[in-house]
Each structure stands twice: as structure tokens, then as C-alpha cells.
Scaffold this motif. Structure first.
Motif, PDB file in Angstrom:
ATOM      1  N   TRP A  43       0.631  -0.945  -0.014  1.00 21.57           N
ATOM      2  CA  TRP A  43       0.049  -0.065   0.311  1.00 21.57           C
ATOM      3  C   TRP A  43       0.649   1.246  -0.246  1.00 21.57           C
ATOM      4  O   TRP A  43       0.590   2.102  -0.684  1.00 21.57           O
ATOM      5  N   ARG A  46       1.931   1.784  -3.694  1.00 17.98           N
ATOM      6  CA  ARG A  46       0.982   2.891  -4.031  1.00 17.98           C
ATOM      7  C   ARG A  46       0.895   4.023  -3.901  1.00 17.98           C
ATOM      8  O   ARG A  46       0.443   4.424  -5.218  1.00 17.98           O
ATOM      9  N   GLN A  50       0.956   7.152  -6.677  1.00 18.91           N
ATOM     10  CA  GLN A  50      -0.127   8.126  -6.725  1.00 18.91           C
ATOM     11  C   GLN A  50       0.499   8.679  -6.868  1.00 18.91           C
ATOM     12  O   GLN A  50       0.366  10.643  -7.207  1.00 18.91           O
ATOM     13  N   LEU A  99      -4.094   7.277   0.585  1.00 14.66           N
ATOM     14  CA  LEU A  99      -4.881   6.560  -0.887  1.00 14.66           C
ATOM     15  C   LEU A  99      -6.714   6.939  -1.067  1.00 14.66           C
ATOM     16  O   LEU A  99      -6.676   7.576  -1.612  1.00 14.66           O
ATOM     17  N   ARG A 103      -7.316   9.789  -3.929  1.00 12.35           N
ATOM     18  CA  ARG A 103      -8.917   9.635  -4.849  1.00 12.35           C
ATOM     19  C   ARG A 103      -9.988  10.906  -4.341  1.00 12.35           C
ATOM     20  O   ARG A 103     -10.093  10.868  -5.975  1.00 12.35           O
ATOM     21  N   ARG A 106      -7.892  13.201  -7.049  1.00  8.55           N
ATOM     22  CA  ARG A 106      -8.317  13.277  -8.949  1.00  8.55           C
ATOM     23  C   ARG A 106     -10.129  13.065  -8.925  1.00  8.55           C
ATOM     24  O   ARG A 106     -10.534  13.619 -10.198  1.00  8.55           O
ATOM     25  N   ASP A 112     -10.650   9.379 -13.249  1.00  6.04           N
ATOM     26  CA  ASP A 112     -11.929   8.522 -12.666  1.00  6.04           C
ATOM     27  C   ASP A 112     -11.104   8.385 -10.911  1.00  6.04           C
ATOM     28  O   ASP A 112      -9.705   8.177 -11.540  1.00  6.04           O
ATOM     29  N   PRO A 113     -12.460   8.381 -10.133  1.00  2.00           N
ATOM     30  CA  PRO A 113     -11.153   8.110  -8.764  1.00  2.00           C
ATOM     31  C   PRO A 113     -10.461   6.342  -8.656  1.00  2.00           C
ATOM     32  O   PRO A 113      -9.316   6.553  -8.129  1.00  2.00           O
ATOM     33  N   GLY A 114     -10.718   5.969  -9.502  1.00  3.85           N
ATOM     34  CA  GLY A 114     -10.314   4.730  -9.459  1.00  3.85           C
ATOM     35  C   GLY A 114     -10.667   3.426  -9.094  1.00  3.85           C
ATOM     36  O   GLY A 114     -11.787   3.806  -7.937  1.00  3.85           O
ATOM     37  N   PRO A 115     -10.321   2.846  -8.330  1.00  2.00           N
ATOM     38  CA  PRO A 115     -10.633   0.890  -7.544  1.00  2.00           C
ATOM     39  C   PRO A 115     -11.150   1.303  -5.860  1.00  2.00           C
ATOM     40  O   PRO A 115     -10.055   2.449  -5.832  1.00  2.00           O
ATOM     41  N   GLU A 116     -11.929   1.251  -5.655  1.00  3.00           N
ATOM     42  CA  GLU A 116     -12.446   1.225  -3.983  1.00  3.00           C
ATOM     43  C   GLU A 116     -11.771   1.179  -3.271  1.00  3.00           C
ATOM     44  O   GLU A 116     -10.552  -0.345  -3.650  1.00  3.00           O
TER      45      GLU A 116
END
Length: 278
Positions: A43, A46, A50, A99, A103, A106, A112-116
Motif C-alpha cells: 500500500w 502504491r 500516485q 490513498l 482518490r 482525482r 477516474d477515482p480508481g478502484p474502491e
């Protein structure tokens, strides 16, 4: 002689069993730590990617990315110092919080906010801001919104601060940060939270009426909140914010001075949120 030998053998067996049991516990704890650190590292990496690759194009996005960068720095430090599985899991929590800020950035830039993402600790119980609300407390405006606006550039992902729920949403000022730094809420914060969240759908009652709120009432029991738009909460007399001579322990809504933590009025131009330079 035979009895002594039997006793010695029994003692050796007992010591060996204890040693073996302790070794299994140590090995299990070591495996748990390594697994938790690997999860946290995933995490953190990741989040770092970002933060490195995104550039804010408006005030809300810039503010959210600054908060994300701060959480990334904290997570990197926590990961380096983690010595237990619990400490590694706290690192994961910090990275996930970062993250959520990414989100939000974004979303503020219409991307696009990306995955949940997994829920943060206490996030679901804190609720979400579900309507635009503007209030005035001691002549100082405060705004909450479910979406980023020019008036609400400060995002909070939702969770527990100093034992109290702070709903997920966008705000005109990061009013929760004094409690985050000091570890305690001022009475004036309860008045503010009541004005912002009282009667709002999706907000738990403890967020609007926390323990200690009654301590902020005047002699008549009227909090005296002057709200520009408090969502029609008829349970509050919103005319004339007269604390009845009550000095809120240094909680100047204009300056958020909480016993030495001078937030400088949360001047949007002067607050360095990324580094928590308050």
C-alpha cells in the motif's frame, strides 16, 4: 538413584517442551510481522506512485495531494520502525488514508477515482456529509459539502479523531486538526460540530452532539448558534451566538487558539497541510 534419574529426565522434557513452545510462538509472531509488513509495503508503494505522478490542477486537488504526501511520509517512517504486526497494520492504515486523499484529488480534477479502497478504522461509523451546509459560529463562517467546491477545498476521509467521529466530506477549513494535534477537543468544537451536522442525514448523533456539548451551553441552555444555513434544525436557537460570558478555553473560532495551538485563522494561503505546519 533411579528416582533422581527419572526426575532429571522429567525436568529435561519439561524444559524442552517449554522451549519448543516459545520457539513456535516466536516463529508465528515473526511470520505475522513479515506478512503485515509485506501488506503495508504494497500500500505504501502504491501511494508513493500516485503522489509522484499526480499534479493538482485546482485548490481542492492540491490540498488533497498535500495531505496524501504527508500520509506517505508518515507511512514510510512507520514501516521502517515497525517491530510488531500491530505496528505494521498501523502503517497500512496510514497508507490507505493517503490513498483516500489521492482518490479525493482525482475526483476534484474530474478524473477516474480508481478502484474502491478498504474502509479505514472508524470510517463507516463516522458517516458522510450528505448536503451542502454553511453555518456561522461567532461570526466565523464554516462550510461542509459532500463534493469539492471553491468554498470547500479541504477533504477528510472520515474516521475518529481524539475519540470523536469526523464525517467524510469536504470542508472550508480543516477544523479537526487542532484535536488531531492536541489529542482533545475544545468545547467550541462541539458547538461547531452541532451546527454543521445537526439533523443531517447520514451523520451519527455522536458527531453532532458529542459528550461535553452541554458544557458549552449558556445559562439558559441555548447554544446560541447563528447559522446561515443549518439545514433547518429547529432544535437549536440559531440567533445570536452569546456564550453567556463563557470563554471556551481559548477556542477562538476565528483563530482556533486551543491552549497554545494557534492555527492562525486557518488562512488558506498560509497553512502548510502537507507538513502539518500549523
Amino acid at each position: 538413584m533411579t528416582a533422581i534419574v527419572i526426575i532429571v529426565i522429567a525436568l529435561v522434557v519439561i524444559v524442552a517442551a517449554v522451549w519448543w513452545s516459545r520457539q513456535k510462538v516466536v516463529a508465528h509472531q515473526r511470520n505475522q510481522l513479515e506478512d503485515a509488513k509485506a501488506e503495508a509495503r504494497r500500500w505504501v508503494e502504491r501511494l508513493g506512485g500516485q503522489v509522484l505522478n499526480l499534479v493538482g490542477t485546482n485548490e481542492a486537488a492540491k490540498q488533497a495531494l498535500a495531505d496524501a504526501a504527508e500520509r506517505h511520509g508518515a507511512a514510510v517512517s512507520q514501516l521502517d520502525q515497525a517491530r510488531t504486526g500491530a505496528q505494521a497494520r498501523l502503517t497500512t492504515e496510514s497508507a490507505l488514508e493517503g490513498l483516500y486523499y489521492v482518490r479525493a484529488a482525482r475526483i476534484a480534477m474530474d478524473m477516474d477515482p480508481g478502484p474502491e479502497l478498504p474502509d479505514l478504522a472508524g470510517q463507516r461509523g463516522a458517516g458522510k456529509v450528505t448536503e451542502y451546509r454553511e453555518v456561522e459560529v461567532e461570526g466565523h463562517p464554516q462550510v461542509a459539502s459532500p463534493n469539492p467546491t471553491e468554498q470547500t477545498p479541504h477533504y477528510y476521509p472520515g474516521g475518529t479523531v481524539a475519540g470523536r467521529p469526523v464525517p467524510q466530506g469536504w470542508y472550508s477549513e480543516p477544523w479537526w486538526k487542532p484535536a488531531l494535534v492536541a489529542g482533545a477537543w475544545g468545547v467550541g468544537s462541539f458547538v461547531l460540530m452541532s451546527a454543521l451536522f445537526g439533523g443531517m442525514a447520514g451523520i451519527p448523533a455522536e458527531a453532532a452532539y458529542a459528550d461535553g456539548f452541554q458544557d458549552g451551553l449558556g445559562a439558559s441552555g441555548d447554544p446560541g448558534i447563528d447559522a446561515a444555513n443549518a439545514g433547518g434544525d429547529d432544535g437549536l436557537d440559531q440567533s445570536g451566538f452569546d456564550q453567556g460570558g463563557f470563554d471556551q478555553g481559548g477556542f477562538d473560532q476565528g483563530g482556533f487558539d486551543q491552549g497554545g495551538i494557534d492555527q492562525g485563522g486557518f488562512d488558506q494561503g498560509g497553512i502548510d497541510v502537507g507538513g502539518f505546519d500549523l
